[in-house]
Design a protein around this motif. Structure first.
Motif, PDB file in Angstrom:
ATOM      1  N   LEU A 150       2.186  -6.130   0.611  1.00 61.32           N
ATOM      2  CA  LEU A 150       2.240  -4.577   1.005  1.00 61.32           C
ATOM      3  C   LEU A 150       3.382  -4.006   0.346  1.00 61.32           C
ATOM      4  O   LEU A 150       4.467  -4.507   0.543  1.00 61.32           O
ATOM      5  CB  LEU A 150       1.823  -4.330   2.422  1.00 61.32           C
ATOM      6  CG  LEU A 150       0.726  -4.887   3.126  1.00 61.32           C
ATOM      7  CD1 LEU A 150       0.627  -4.334   4.538  1.00 61.32           C
ATOM      8  CD2 LEU A 150      -0.464  -3.996   2.024  1.00 61.32           C
ATOM      9  N   MET A 151       3.192  -2.954  -0.279  1.00 60.20           N
ATOM     10  CA  MET A 151       4.407  -2.010  -0.726  1.00 60.20           C
ATOM     11  C   MET A 151       4.211  -0.437  -0.392  1.00 60.20           C
ATOM     12  O   MET A 151       2.951  -0.190  -0.443  1.00 60.20           O
ATOM     13  CB  MET A 151       4.563  -2.274  -2.347  1.00 60.20           C
ATOM     14  CG  MET A 151       5.009  -3.358  -2.972  1.00 60.20           C
ATOM     15  SD  MET A 151       5.200  -3.411  -4.703  1.00 60.20           S
ATOM     16  CE  MET A 151       6.285  -1.836  -4.713  1.00 60.20           C
ATOM     17  N   LEU A 152       5.077   0.256  -0.365  1.00 57.63           N
ATOM     18  CA  LEU A 152       5.002   1.620  -0.007  1.00 57.63           C
ATOM     19  C   LEU A 152       5.627   2.284  -1.302  1.00 57.63           C
ATOM     20  O   LEU A 152       6.338   1.821  -2.150  1.00 57.63           O
ATOM     21  CB  LEU A 152       6.099   2.038   1.030  1.00 57.63           C
ATOM     22  CG  LEU A 152       5.574   1.894   2.634  1.00 57.63           C
ATOM     23  CD1 LEU A 152       6.634   1.952   3.545  1.00 57.63           C
ATOM     24  CD2 LEU A 152       4.647   2.994   2.792  1.00 57.63           C
ATOM     25  N   VAL A 153       4.694   3.412  -1.607  1.00 59.83           N
ATOM     26  CA  VAL A 153       4.945   4.219  -2.746  1.00 59.83           C
ATOM     27  C   VAL A 153       4.975   5.570  -2.209  1.00 59.83           C
ATOM     28  O   VAL A 153       4.068   6.065  -1.565  1.00 59.83           O
ATOM     29  CB  VAL A 153       3.768   3.997  -3.996  1.00 59.83           C
ATOM     30  CG1 VAL A 153       4.201   4.963  -4.959  1.00 59.83           C
ATOM     31  CG2 VAL A 153       3.981   2.885  -4.515  1.00 59.83           C
ATOM     32  N   ALA A 154       5.940   6.482  -2.498  1.00 63.73           N
ATOM     33  CA  ALA A 154       5.969   7.943  -2.258  1.00 63.73           C
ATOM     34  C   ALA A 154       5.044   8.649  -3.115  1.00 63.73           C
ATOM     35  O   ALA A 154       5.010   8.246  -4.161  1.00 63.73           O
ATOM     36  CB  ALA A 154       7.334   8.335  -2.120  1.00 63.73           C
ATOM     37  N   LYS A 155       4.629   9.844  -2.753  1.00 61.11           N
ATOM     38  CA  LYS A 155       3.697  10.813  -3.416  1.00 61.11           C
ATOM     39  C   LYS A 155       4.502  12.280  -3.550  1.00 61.11           C
ATOM     40  O   LYS A 155       4.233  13.029  -4.342  1.00 61.11           O
ATOM     41  CB  LYS A 155       2.449  10.915  -3.035  1.00 61.11           C
ATOM     42  CG  LYS A 155       1.747   9.631  -3.127  1.00 61.11           C
ATOM     43  CD  LYS A 155       0.117   9.873  -2.475  1.00 61.11           C
ATOM     44  CE  LYS A 155      -0.770  10.691  -3.106  1.00 61.11           C
ATOM     45  NZ  LYS A 155      -2.048  10.851  -2.677  1.00 61.11           N
TER      46      LYS A 155
END
Length: 322
Positions: A150-155
Motif C-alpha cells: 500500500l501507498m498513499l498518493v495525493a490528488k
C-alpha cells in the motif's frame, strides 16, 4: 564540484553532499550546493516535500555528514516532462483528495536513472491527468521497486501537504509483512541508526553517524527454517526493514542486496526448494496503512492481502514445517 559529480536536468536536481559540508543543516547545505537559490526558498521547498535526503523527507534543521544524496524537484522546471502511460493501477480507495494504491512488486515508483518511464508516476498521469500539477504527481512516499503493498498518493495540494506533515512527524503508520531466514524467538525492537554504507555508497547500513531508525517486529508465524514477521516502522529510513533485519541476523528471504546467498535448508520439502529458487525479490509487503485524512479529518486504515508469490512461498514453508 563538477558536472560529473552532480547530474542536473530539466526535471530533477540531484546533489551528493561533499565532506566539507559535514554537520551542516540540510537547508544551509542545499543553499550552498544549489547556487542561485536563497535559503528561504530552500526552506519552502523542504516544507512542501520537494526535497529528499537519501530518499527521505527531511526537516530543515536535520544535518548532513557527507555522502548523502539530496534530490530536489522544482515544479516550474519539472512540469510537462513526464509521459502519461497506460499502466494498470490497483486502487484500494480513492476520493477527491487522495488515493490508496496496492503497488505490485517490480513496479518502480518514480522515474530516475535507469528507469526513465514505465513507473507508477507515469501511470498516475494517465489515469489522473490533473496530478501533473502536483510535485511528483502527488506521490508523497515510496516503496522499493521489489516491495509490494500500500501507498498513499495525493490528488490535491492540501492533501499532499497534510500527508507530508504526517510522514515527517511519524503519525502515518505502516505495517509490513516480512519473511526472514531463521526462527525468530519473539518480537523485539531494533533501535540502531542507519546511514550510507561506508564501503558501498549504493547501500545503507547500521552506522553510528547515521539517522535514528527504530523498527518494531513481532512473530506472526514460525516455520521450520523461516519466520513471518509483522513489522512496524517508527521512523522511515531508506531500506530500514531490510537493513535492520540483516543486522540482527534475520535477513529477508530473496533480498538481493542485504540478504544471504540462496540458502536451501537441508531436507526441506521439494515445493519449498522450488519456491526459494524462483523467489527473486525481497519477501516484503506493505500490508496496512493508517492515517488521518488531511482534508476531511477522518481516521482511515486500509489493508491488502499478500501477493500470490509470497502466498505461494508461505504455503511451501507450511508444507515444509508439517
Amino acid at each position: 564540484m563538477t558536472q560529473s559529480d552532480n547530474h542536473i536536468d530539466s526535471q530533477h536536481h540531484s546533489f551528493t553532499v561533499p565532506e566539507e559540508l559535514y554537520g551542516q543543516r540540510v537547508d544551509k547545505a542545499l543553499t550552498v550546493l544549489f547556487e542561485g537559490h536563497s535559503r528561504s526558498t530552500v526552506q519552502t521547498w523542504i516544507k512542501q516535500g520537494l526535497v529528499s535526503v537519501d530518499e527521505e523527507l527531511p526537516r530543515q534543521k536535520d544535518k548532513v555528514y557527507g555522502g548523502e544524496v539530496i534530490e530536489v524537484d522544482v515544479p516550474e522546471i519539472r512540469q510537462g516532462e513526464w509521459e502519461a502511460q497506460d499502466i494498470a493501477l490497483n486502487i484500494v480507495y480513492q476520493d477527491d483528495h487522495l488515493l490508496v494504491i496496492n503497488k505490485p512488486a517490480g513496479l518502480v515508483v518514480h522515474p530516475g536513472a535507469g528507469n526513465p518511464d514505465q513507473t507508477l508516476l507515469n501511470g498516475l498521469l494517465f489515469h489522473f491527468p490533473d496530478n501533473r500539477a502536483l510535485p511528483r504527481a502527488g506521490i508523497v512516499h515510496r516503496l522499493d521497486k521489489e516491495t509490494s503493498g500500500l501507498m498513499l498518493v495525493a490528488k490535491t495540494e492540501a492533501a499532499r501537504l497534510g500527508l507530508i506533515d504526517q510522514l515527517v512527524d511519524h503519525s502515518l503508520h505502516r505495517e509490513y509483512m516480512a519473511l526472514v531466514h531463521g526462527r525468530v524467538i519473539s518480537g523485539n525492537t531494533v533501535d540502531e541508526p542507519i546511514g550510507r554504507d561506508k564501503h558501498d555508497r549504493r547501500k545503507m547500513a547500521v552506522n553510528m553517524m547515521g539517522k535514528e531508525a527504530i523498527t518494531h517486529y513481532r512473530v506472526d508465524e514460525r516455520y521450520r527454517n523461516h519466520t513471518l514477521l509483522r513489522v512496524q516502522l517508527e521512523t522511515g529510513r531508506t531500506h530500514q526493514i531490510r537493513v535492520h533485519m540483516a543486522y540482527i541476523g534475520f535477513s529477508l528471504v530473496g533480498d538481493p542486496v542485504y540478504g544471504r546467498r540462496l540458502s536451501i535448508p537441508s531436507d526441506c520439502h521439494p515445493d519449498l526448494e522450488r519456491e526459494l529458487r524462483s523467489f527473486r525479490r525481497q519477501a516484503l509487503h506493505a500490508k496496512r496503512i493508517e492515517y488521518r485524512h488531511p482534508v476531511i479529518d477522518e481516521h482511515q486504515a486500509w489493508e491488502c492481502e499478500l501477493p500470490d508469490d509470497m502466498q505461494d512461498l508461505l504455503t511451501a514453508c507450511a508444507e515444509d514445517f508439517s
